[in-house]
Motif scaffolding. Structure first.
Motif, mmCIF file in Angstrom:
data_model
loop_
_atom_site.group_PDB
_atom_site.id
_atom_site.type_symbol
_atom_site.label_atom_id
_atom_site.label_comp_id
_atom_site.label_asym_id
_atom_site.label_seq_id
_atom_site.Cartn_x
_atom_site.Cartn_y
_atom_site.Cartn_z
ATOM 1 N N UNK A 162 13.005 -6.938 1.342
ATOM 2 C CA UNK A 162 13.842 -5.754 1.551
ATOM 3 C C UNK A 162 13.683 -4.754 0.403
ATOM 4 N N UNK A 163 13.518 -5.239 -0.815
ATOM 5 C CA UNK A 163 13.276 -4.327 -1.938
ATOM 6 C C UNK A 163 11.913 -3.656 -1.804
ATOM 7 N N UNK A 164 10.960 -4.386 -1.242
ATOM 8 C CA UNK A 164 9.656 -3.797 -0.997
ATOM 9 C C UNK A 164 9.759 -2.691 0.052
ATOM 10 N N UNK A 165 10.579 -2.912 1.069
ATOM 11 C CA UNK A 165 10.807 -1.864 2.066
ATOM 12 C C UNK A 165 11.476 -0.643 1.437
ATOM 13 N N UNK A 166 12.419 -0.883 0.525
ATOM 14 C CA UNK A 166 13.067 0.238 -0.156
ATOM 15 C C UNK A 166 12.061 1.008 -1.001
ATOM 16 N N UNK A 167 11.227 0.304 -1.745
ATOM 17 C CA UNK A 167 10.215 0.986 -2.549
ATOM 18 C C UNK A 167 9.242 1.782 -1.696
ATOM 19 N N UNK A 168 8.865 1.226 -0.541
ATOM 20 C CA UNK A 168 7.948 1.950 0.346
ATOM 21 C C UNK A 168 8.605 3.195 0.920
ATOM 22 N N UNK A 169 9.897 3.079 1.272
ATOM 23 C CA UNK A 169 10.599 4.249 1.816
ATOM 24 C C UNK A 169 10.732 5.354 0.790
ATOM 25 N N UNK A 226 0.827 -1.205 0.000
ATOM 26 C CA UNK A 226 0.000 0.000 0.000
ATOM 27 C C UNK A 226 0.861 1.256 0.000
ATOM 28 N N UNK A 227 1.956 1.241 0.700
ATOM 29 C CA UNK A 227 2.850 2.402 0.691
ATOM 30 C C UNK A 227 3.505 2.592 -0.673
ATOM 31 N N UNK A 228 3.865 1.500 -1.320
ATOM 32 C CA UNK A 228 4.456 1.603 -2.660
ATOM 33 C C UNK A 228 3.453 2.213 -3.635
ATOM 34 N N UNK A 229 2.181 1.936 -3.441
ATOM 35 C CA UNK A 229 1.139 2.406 -4.351
ATOM 36 C C UNK A 229 0.560 3.748 -3.943
ATOM 37 N N UNK A 230 1.282 4.524 -3.188
ATOM 38 C CA UNK A 230 0.798 5.848 -2.825
ATOM 39 C C UNK A 230 0.558 6.686 -4.079
ATOM 40 N N UNK A 273 4.194 -3.346 -9.231
ATOM 41 C CA UNK A 273 3.132 -3.139 -8.246
ATOM 42 C C UNK A 273 2.232 -1.961 -8.568
ATOM 43 N N UNK A 274 2.753 -0.963 -9.233
ATOM 44 C CA UNK A 274 1.968 0.223 -9.550
ATOM 45 C C UNK A 274 1.366 0.079 -10.949
ATOM 46 N N UNK A 275 0.338 0.847 -11.202
ATOM 47 C CA UNK A 275 -0.304 0.789 -12.509
ATOM 48 C C UNK A 275 0.211 1.813 -13.490
ATOM 49 N N UNK A 276 1.094 2.724 -13.047
ATOM 50 C CA UNK A 276 1.584 3.752 -13.951
ATOM 51 C C UNK A 276 2.868 3.297 -14.645
ATOM 52 N N UNK A 277 3.428 4.152 -15.461
ATOM 53 C CA UNK A 277 4.606 3.813 -16.266
ATOM 54 C C UNK A 277 5.874 4.243 -15.551
ATOM 55 N N UNK A 278 6.869 3.372 -15.613
ATOM 56 C CA UNK A 278 8.153 3.614 -14.955
ATOM 57 C C UNK A 278 9.248 3.402 -15.986
ATOM 58 N N UNK A 279 10.191 4.328 -16.064
ATOM 59 C CA UNK A 279 11.311 4.219 -16.995
ATOM 60 C C UNK A 279 12.594 4.551 -16.258
ATOM 61 N N UNK A 280 13.673 3.861 -16.606
ATOM 62 C CA UNK A 280 15.009 4.121 -16.060
ATOM 63 C C UNK A 280 15.902 4.598 -17.199
ATOM 64 N N UNK A 281 16.614 5.680 -16.956
ATOM 65 C CA UNK A 281 17.473 6.293 -17.967
ATOM 66 C C UNK A 281 18.923 6.070 -17.578
ATOM 67 N N UNK A 282 19.695 5.600 -18.524
ATOM 68 C CA UNK A 282 21.131 5.400 -18.293
ATOM 69 C C UNK A 282 21.853 6.695 -18.635
ATOM 70 N N UNK A 283 22.290 7.428 -17.604
ATOM 71 C CA UNK A 283 23.011 8.681 -17.798
ATOM 72 C C UNK A 283 24.484 8.535 -17.483
ATOM 73 N N UNK A 284 24.982 7.319 -17.492
ATOM 74 C CA UNK A 284 26.397 7.074 -17.222
ATOM 75 C C UNK A 284 27.214 7.409 -18.465
ATOM 76 N N UNK A 285 28.151 8.342 -18.377
ATOM 77 C CA UNK A 285 28.934 8.709 -19.564
ATOM 78 C C UNK A 285 29.992 7.669 -19.922
#
Length: 401
Positions: free
Chosen positions: A386-393, A146-150, A183-195
């Motif tokens: 533990x990853x769920x705890x990280x997402x909630x935090x 529930x916290x992840x889905x805020x 867990x969420x219904x919206x869109x999530x993207x990760x961008x690689x900004x490592x030069x």
């Protein structure tokens, strides 16, 4: 046979029956002409003809209102209850007897099915007949979800930082993004900004060879989500990744302006944008990353040198005006080895907790050690918790956007 009478007397036209008055203008004679048709009777009287210049019915004076008769000597008014005892009037929008027909009043509460442990074993073995309800751990897991889905408004940008390489920053970016996307219904993207030729695109199955450079080149032609989807790869968790340029000579030219353009385009189609930054703090895109970030996730290893590098990163951020950003951010202590050795991770967690909003420990996991494509289903149960705890935090910071 008698002759018709062509003359109309004043008595026939000048007096209005029932009105008690005489018209001063008699109706003209109709000798030699056909007599005017007579008006149809209305009720028990006739309607007189209309004379030009005169209203047929002059306005009547208003009637005086008759006073009500006095009350009898034996009449008594019924006593009124005090205001706090009076019943409220029930109108069309007032809750009446149907208010008792709410689902919570009519439907018998049902225990949630157990999700783990011996309670689940009993539930399955009994053919779903014996339901002992959720355990404390199941309730805790549900609260974390529930916290992840805020709720989240607009686009939330998270920058993943680490001053030292080899601490699992890219892996943490992928696992955190996958947790949100699954867990969420919206869109999530990760961008690689490592030069320096980032490896973020290697963490999920590759669907396209397009990079952020191709996206910026074709930015004017992107108007729908289906257009931008051609430049990203999507993993089993629904996490999308926008890869960086694999040629180090070209990726070095990825500037702050380029990063701002990329994020400005992505935030129209995604709700969460994670940026996998490089290990340095002085490369050209880092200024734009820090200024656009809503929250930081600082990744450190469980070793002494890794903790010192992470602490030095916080010092640098405080010295360059990002102190408020540090206070609302999260630290991750990532165990990259099976054993932590002699380092007291609890003291390490207390050190970062004094400077940041939350601290999470991610245990060692054999699947993450492989360095290949990451699937959440292959992680150990303790790691997923533990990853769920990280997402909630991290999601706890959505409300302060």
């Amino acid at each position: 046979m008698s002759e018709p009478n062509d003359e109309v007397s004043a008595e026939d036209v000048g007096e209005v029956p029932g009105d008690g008055r005489t018209d001063s203008h008699p109706f003209p004679s109709t000798h030699g002409q056909h007599a005017a048709p007579q008006a149809q009777p209305v009720g028990h009287s006739e309607v007189p003809p209309v004379v030009p210049g005169q209203q047929p019915y002059p306005p009547q004076p208003p009637r005086a209102q008759q006073p009500l008769p006095p009350l009898g000597p034996h009449y008594q008014m019924s006593p009124q209850p005090p205001p706090h005892q009076q019943r409220p009037r029930r109108g069309r929008h007032t809750a009446g007897p149907t208010g008792d027909l709410a689902s919570a009043q009519l439907i018998r509460p049902v225990k949630r099915r157990p999700q783990s442990g011996w309670r689940k074993a009993v539930y399955v073995a009994s053919g779903h007949l014996i339901n002992l309800g959720e355990s404390a751990e199941d309730r805790r897991q549900r609260d974390l979800v529930m916290r992840v889905n805020q709720p989240l408004r607009g686009c939330y940008k998270i920058a993943m930082l680490s001053l030292k390489g080899g601490v699992g920053k890219t892996t943490t970016t992928t696992t955190l993004g996958s947790t949100f996307a699954s867990l969420r219904g919206d869109r999530v993207v990760a961008v690689d900004a490592n030069p320096d030729r980032g490896t973020l695109s290697q963490k999920i199955p590759m669907e396209t060879t397009a990079t952020v450079r191709h996206l910026l080149r074709d930015a004017d032609r992107i108007t729908r989500y289906s257009d931008i989807r051609a430049y990203t790869s999507q993993g089993p968790s629904r996490l999308e990744i926008l890869a960086s340029e694999q040629d180090p000579a070209v990726s070095e030219a990825f500037s702050e302006h380029d990063y701002r353009r990329a994020v400005d385009l992505l935030e129209h189609f995604y709700n969460i944008v994670l940026t996998d930054c490089g290990t340095g703090l002085m490369h050209s895109a880092m200024k734009g990353v820090l200024e656009l970030a809503d929250q930081l996730v600082l990744v450190s290893s469980g070793s002494v040198d890794g903790a010192r590098s992470a602490s030095a990163t916080l010092d640098w951020l405080d010295a360059h005006g990002y102190g408020e950003l540090v206070k609302r951010s999260v630290a991750v202590i990532n165990s990259v080895r099976p054993r932590a050795g002699s380092v007291d991770l609890d003291k390490l967690e207390a050190h970062f907790a004094a400077r940041m909003r939350a601290v999470c420990q991610i245990p060692f996991d054999p699947h993450l050690e492989e360095g290949a494509e990451i699937e959440l289903d292959r992680l150990q149960e303790h790691t997923r918790t533990k990853l769920l705890e990280l997402g909630a935090a991290v999601a706890d910071g959505f409300s302060g956007q």
